[in-house]
Enzyme design. Sequence first.
Site, PDB file in Angstrom:
ATOM      1  CB  CYS A 136      30.757  39.368  37.427  1.00 51.10           C
ATOM      2  SG  CYS A 136      32.046  38.334  36.709  1.00 51.10           S
ATOM      3  CB  CYS A 139      34.252  39.288  38.934  1.00 52.75           C
ATOM      4  SG  CYS A 139      33.732  39.377  37.226  1.00 52.75           S
ATOM      5  CG  ASP A 140      32.717  40.503  42.375  1.00 53.75           C
ATOM      6  OD1 ASP A 140      33.923  40.803  42.373  1.00 53.75           O
ATOM      7  OD2 ASP A 140      31.853  41.187  41.793  1.00 53.75           O
TER       8      ASP A 140
END
Length: 319
Positions: A136, A139-140
């Site tokens: 992701c 997300c990261d």
Amino acid sequence: MTTEKANVLIIGSGPAGYTAAIYAARAGLKPILYQGQQPGGQLTITNDVENYPGYPEGVMGPQMMMDFQKQAERFGTDIRHGLATGVDFTSYPHKVTIDDNLVIEANAVIISTGASAKWLNIPSEEKLNGKGVSACAVCDGFFFRQQDVAIVGGGDTACEEASYLSKICKKVYMLVRKDEMRASKIMQSRVLNTPNIEILWNSETDEILGEDEVTGVRVFNNKTNEKYELPISGFFVAIGHKPNTDIFTDYLDMDDAGYVRTVPGTSKTNVEGVFACGDAQDKIYRQAVTAAGSGCMAALDAERFLSAKEMELAEVTNS
Ligand code: NDP
């Protein structure tokens, strides 16, 4: 087989399921929630979550899901371990089988079974998951700002995530296994025209390098049979997701990839009293906050459905 009756049955325990539970419980609908195979869902394999509003310092994914669970429990949700292994939506109330040995007859069912990221399934990917390997980018990606990263995949997701990463990272290598991409033309042209994205055609991941964190990737060029190493610190896998919806195939309208189709702007499926939320029906946004939002919608839709059903019954009784 034992049978039990339920008013609202929620299947799945990610942000969508727990949010649906919070709303349904507060509305007095006495929800029962089955957590499924991975209690807490995909967020339990994420580290820091920094983009969920309300956590100014960020929060660890597993902690956030424990908070969601606590909040759902506080209003009386009956949270249980167990996996939905089958359904029968041909008659009302709806029947959901749990762990092959219990049938729940539910007045309303909320599907929040989520999706699972597809992985390459090579040993180094598993070893370094959460240590530089991620599925992701949104997300990261932030953890790799001004660094070099690689992303695998040639679909719309890979292009979208490569574009996202290009704004944060110094350089983005895109590993595409063929000499063409599956992504839509517009997405392809976006990555092709981004100066810090380099597309490596005919390129497969031979191994992700590093012991405790990602230090590089060994690429295999399947046209020249050449192998070489690229130094990177983040490795993103974007080769698709699979919604966890197999048990509903015979009853619900779905797209070719298995995402449940809902009536636009609602969580309603083609079966009355069955609602879907979160990643099981969303292949576009796939964020914790959008999943939570759609869980809220599902609980409100279920509440309205049950009230209408009650009025219907009252009218029949009075006439
Ligand atoms: P797709 O299935 O469309 O693409 C997967 C990509 O990963 C393909 O390029 C495929 O390569 C590659 N791939 C699969 N397995 C491997 C592997 N083992 N090693 C290397 N590469 C691999 O998935 P997406 O998640 O990209 O998209 C899913 C759906 O969601 C699509 O319909 C897409 O259009 C849609 N979507 C729409 C968006 C939007 O409209 N904004 C955003 C994101 C997704 P190959 O082609 O060689 O099989």
